[in-house]
Design a protein around this motif. Sequence first.
Motif, PDB file in Angstrom:
ATOM      1  N   ASP A  30       9.009  29.862   0.225  1.00 53.93           N
ATOM      2  CA  ASP A  30       8.611  28.687   1.003  1.00 53.93           C
ATOM      3  C   ASP A  30       9.551  27.509   0.779  1.00 53.93           C
ATOM      4  O   ASP A  30       9.907  26.796   1.725  1.00 53.93           O
ATOM      5  CB  ASP A  30       7.175  28.279   0.655  1.00 53.93           C
ATOM      6  CG  ASP A  30       6.145  29.198   1.297  1.00 53.93           C
ATOM      7  OD1 ASP A  30       6.530  30.006   2.167  1.00 53.93           O
ATOM      8  OD2 ASP A  30       4.958  29.108   0.924  1.00 53.93           O
ATOM      9  N   ARG A  68      12.897  28.049   2.422  1.00 57.84           N
ATOM     10  CA  ARG A  68      12.769  27.850   3.870  1.00 57.84           C
ATOM     11  C   ARG A  68      12.822  26.369   4.206  1.00 57.84           C
ATOM     12  O   ARG A  68      13.363  25.966   5.236  1.00 57.84           O
ATOM     13  CB  ARG A  68      11.450  28.439   4.374  1.00 57.84           C
ATOM     14  CG  ARG A  68      11.432  29.958   4.457  1.00 57.84           C
ATOM     15  CD  ARG A  68      10.016  30.482   4.664  1.00 57.84           C
ATOM     16  NE  ARG A  68       9.412  29.944   5.875  1.00 57.84           N
ATOM     17  CZ  ARG A  68       8.118  29.632   5.990  1.00 57.84           C
ATOM     18  NH1 ARG A  68       7.303  29.758   4.968  1.00 57.84           N
ATOM     19  NH2 ARG A  68       7.648  29.190   7.142  1.00 57.84           N
ATOM     20  N   ALA A  69      12.234  25.536   3.339  1.00 57.92           N
ATOM     21  CA  ALA A  69      12.175  24.092   3.612  1.00 57.92           C
ATOM     22  C   ALA A  69      13.496  23.390   3.316  1.00 57.92           C
ATOM     23  O   ALA A  69      13.842  22.407   3.978  1.00 57.92           O
ATOM     24  CB  ALA A  69      11.055  23.457   2.791  1.00 57.92           C
ATOM     25  N   SER A 123       4.594  32.851   7.949  1.00 61.03           N
ATOM     26  CA  SER A 123       3.756  31.654   8.042  1.00 61.03           C
ATOM     27  C   SER A 123       2.301  31.991   8.332  1.00 61.03           C
ATOM     28  O   SER A 123       1.405  31.209   7.980  1.00 61.03           O
ATOM     29  CB  SER A 123       4.295  30.722   9.139  1.00 61.03           C
ATOM     30  OG  SER A 123       5.610  30.315   8.853  1.00 61.03           O
ATOM     31  N   GLU A 164      10.179  21.980  -6.910  1.00 61.45           N
ATOM     32  CA  GLU A 164      10.526  20.755  -6.199  1.00 61.45           C
ATOM     33  C   GLU A 164      10.840  19.625  -7.165  1.00 61.45           C
ATOM     34  O   GLU A 164      11.811  18.872  -6.970  1.00 61.45           O
ATOM     35  CB  GLU A 164       9.400  20.336  -5.262  1.00 61.45           C
ATOM     36  CG  GLU A 164       9.753  19.045  -4.501  1.00 61.45           C
ATOM     37  CD  GLU A 164       8.685  18.618  -3.511  1.00 61.45           C
ATOM     38  OE1 GLU A 164       7.631  19.273  -3.461  1.00 61.45           O
ATOM     39  OE2 GLU A 164       8.918  17.626  -2.815  1.00 61.45           O
TER      40      GLU A 164
END
Length: 279
Positions: A166, A169-170, A225, A122
Amino acid sequence: MAPLPEPVGSAGAPPALDKMAIVNLLARRFGYRRFLELSTPTTGLRFDRLDRQQLTEALRIEYGREATGSRRRGGSEQPADWSTDGLDIAAPLAALDAAAGAIDIALVDPFHTYDQSLRDIEAVWRRLRPGGALVVHDCLPGHPALVSPNYVDGAWCGETYRAFVDITRALADPFVTVDVDYGCGVIARPGQAARDEGLAGVLATVRRGGHADTRYARYLEARWSRLADDGRRFRFFRRHRRRLANVIGGAAFIRLLAAASARPIPVSPAGGRSTGSVR
């Protein structure tokens, strides 16, 4: 545009495609100039193979010298512009922000715990310029012995694969995972034009299911999830990795880039870091 040359291995060896070869291919195809590597003393390990004629500004942050035992062994042999003994990278990132503008292309080869992997991906993604690319190593581990959630002194992919699933996906950004070198994830940050002719437009053509809005995709999303057990999660990932990680073979990836009618992005300005957060 001239055909994209395939990466070559040592004399007499077959063509080699690994994390740094992917960085070099992307840089040549899309005109990237400013490169960042974020890694530890025991990861990365390919900085000397960077194409310095193309990537004229190469930066590296190294962290985790204590956690990997590197400090006890006398430090890292890899060059670094900023380094820290601990796992906190706030100070090196602040120094990077003060010294450089937005990044064209980056390699993240993190300390492979879930939290550090997610944080690193990120943090670097937020520093990419529109049209830039992020390569993440160790996204397709092939054996349960490689995916310990805790540090292993030796072959260790940890839970970077889980963090990559993850974060993709975001994000709404196009991505693939190239099935070479323990899995090299490639995320494209879209450009500002409505019709993206750069890497994002190319990766958007690779539709292997991914996170598309289908019943199977919704099933994967719901199951992923809910998985809390490390072993069950990895087994589920192995069964469904083609969809979860949008996997593409190495030869197919090279052909994809060679066929792309790509327009190089502008050379990075001196400043103007791109900002954003995971959506």
